[in-house]
Design a protein around this motif. Structure first.
Motif, PDB file in Angstrom:
ATOM      1  N   GLY A   1       0.726  -1.326   0.039  1.00 14.95           N
ATOM      2  CA  GLY A   1      -0.021   0.020   0.080  1.00 14.95           C
ATOM      3  C   GLY A   1       0.836   1.236   0.056  1.00 14.95           C
TER       4      GLY A   1
ATOM      5  N   MET B   1       1.440   3.496  -3.386  1.00 15.41           N
ATOM      6  CA  MET B   1       0.640   4.837  -3.256  1.00 15.41           C
ATOM      7  C   MET B   1       1.716   5.833  -3.702  1.00 15.41           C
TER       8      MET B   1
ATOM      9  N   ARG C   1      -6.077   7.058  -2.627  1.00 13.05           N
ATOM     10  CA  ARG C   1      -5.532   6.169  -1.498  1.00 13.05           C
ATOM     11  C   ARG C   1      -6.750   5.116  -1.437  1.00 13.05           C
TER      12      ARG C   1
ATOM     13  N   VAL D   1      -1.136   3.218   2.748  1.00 11.90           N
ATOM     14  CA  VAL D   1      -1.496   4.375   1.828  1.00 11.90           C
ATOM     15  C   VAL D   1      -1.843   5.768   2.690  1.00 11.90           C
TER      16      VAL D   1
ATOM     17  N   THR E   1       1.546   7.364   3.576  1.00 16.61           N
ATOM     18  CA  THR E   1       2.428   8.085   2.505  1.00 16.61           C
ATOM     19  C   THR E   1       2.001   9.898   2.730  1.00 16.61           C
TER      20      THR E   1
END
Length: 352
Positions: free
Chosen positions: A159, A163, A272, A308, A311
């Motif tokens: 993820g 991302m 996301r 995600v 990030t």
């Protein structure tokens, strides 16, 4: 109606009840991100998830066989014509289901996205230990414990990495137009996630029902064992019943858990949400078709959401909420197992 047949019917009914609770408990896995980003309305999302759950449930049976044959050894009951042995075998399965359903309802009440799969496995282990039935620890290590740790790690890392790649690809594009496109793409990723949920979780109930038929002495009449390979064959009516129960449960929705996944862990945007769902779906397909491992859809999608979310910045993830979720994950196996053990010991007092 003899007592064995009655207990088989009761166990199948409760297994389908577990499947229903699995559906509404885990509905959030498939649609929480799409609803929170307003890619789909709640009812449209639930309807789509229900349909895809049903289709996914019919795509394979390998996970069902892992649950039915890879957690505890019930051969002493399935190969016995002794009435008492059959009743005790059915009692183990019944206790496991009660333990799993109890934990599902507790975690649903508190809005915690715990694993229905691990609740069922914990129930089988707890009832198996209480009944002195052989627990297949090697299979549990390979098919449950290792995937239990690996799937969240893989979900988080994939993820996060994917991302970052997506952000690099779209950084020069207009933000609002790009998010609108990702919102449309989330329809596909949510459908893929729901398909993976049906593929994984409905099969677990199929495995339990087949166990009940075998323990009750109905394996031959339902042609469960392949005469050539000796492998289990899941009857069509079992597939349809399990698919139908999880579909109805999914459509009823699990709003408490949906709020936790969709908003309390992190505020997601469509990009996301799309990446988290796509990563989770990919992990579910890989483990079902390649490794035949009954992994947790909850663990997978929750960790992908955390990945995600990280990030943005690490502080964007509400780690206190995430910590409560992880604690529930670790409690699931022993808690469901403890309830199942107690239920089996109580049943043992009344089963002749």
């Amino acid at each position: 109606m003899d007592l064995t047949l009655f207990l088989v019917i009761v166990v199948i009914a409760i297994a389908l009840g577990f499947d229903y609770t699995n559906g509404f408990h885990d509905a959030a896995n498939a649609i929480a991100t799409s609803v929170s980003t307003r890619a789909l309305t709640p009812r449209v999302a639930l309807g789509m998830a229900a349909v895809m759950n049903f289709i996914g449930a019919l795509l394979g049976t390998e996970v069902a066989k892992t649950i039915g044959k890879g957690i505890i050894d019930i051969n002493q009951f399935t190969q016995s014509t002794d009435h008492t042995a059959q009743l005790h075998g059915l009692g183990i399965i019944l206790a496991a289901l009660v333990g799993a359903i109890t934990w599902n309802l507790i975690t649903w009440w508190f809005g915690l996205p715990s694993s229905s799969s691990h609740a069922l496995i914990g129930g089988l282990v707890g009832a198996g230990m209480a009944s002195a039935t052989d627990v297949l620890w090697g299979g549990i290590l390979a098919q449950v414990v290792i995937p239990m740790f690996l799937s969240p790690m893989v979900g988080f890392i994939l993820g996060f990495v994917l991302m970052k790649l997506v952000l690099a690809l779209v950084k020069s594009l207009p933000y609002h137009r790009t998010m609108r496109r990702f919102r449309y793409a989330q329809t596909a990723s949510a459908a893929a996630m729901a398909l993976g949920h049906g593929l994984q979780d409905a099969q677990k109930t199929m495995g339990i029902i087949v166990m009940a038929l075998m323990a009750g002495g109905y394996g031959e009449t339902h042609q469960i064992v392949d005469p050539i390979t000796g492998d289990w064959v899941v009857p069509t009516w079992v597939k349809l019943a399990a698919a139908g129960a999880i579909t109805l449960g999914t459509y009823s929705g699990g709003w408490r858990i949906m709020r936790t996944l969709g908003r309390k862990v992190i505020e997601l945007d469509p990009a996301r949400g799309f990446v988290a769902e796509s990563v989770a779906a990919g992990v579910l397909y890989l483990t079902a078709f390649v490794f035949h491992a009954p992994i947790s859809t909850t663990h997978t999608v929750t960790s992908a959401i955390m990945g995600v979310g990280a990030t943005k910045r690490l502080s964007a993830v509400r780690w206190g909420v995430a910590g409560n979720i992880v604690i529930a994950w670790f409690l699931t196996l022993p808690a469901a197992g403890a309830v199942a053990a107690i239920i089996y010991l109580l049943l043992h007092l009344v089963i002749p």
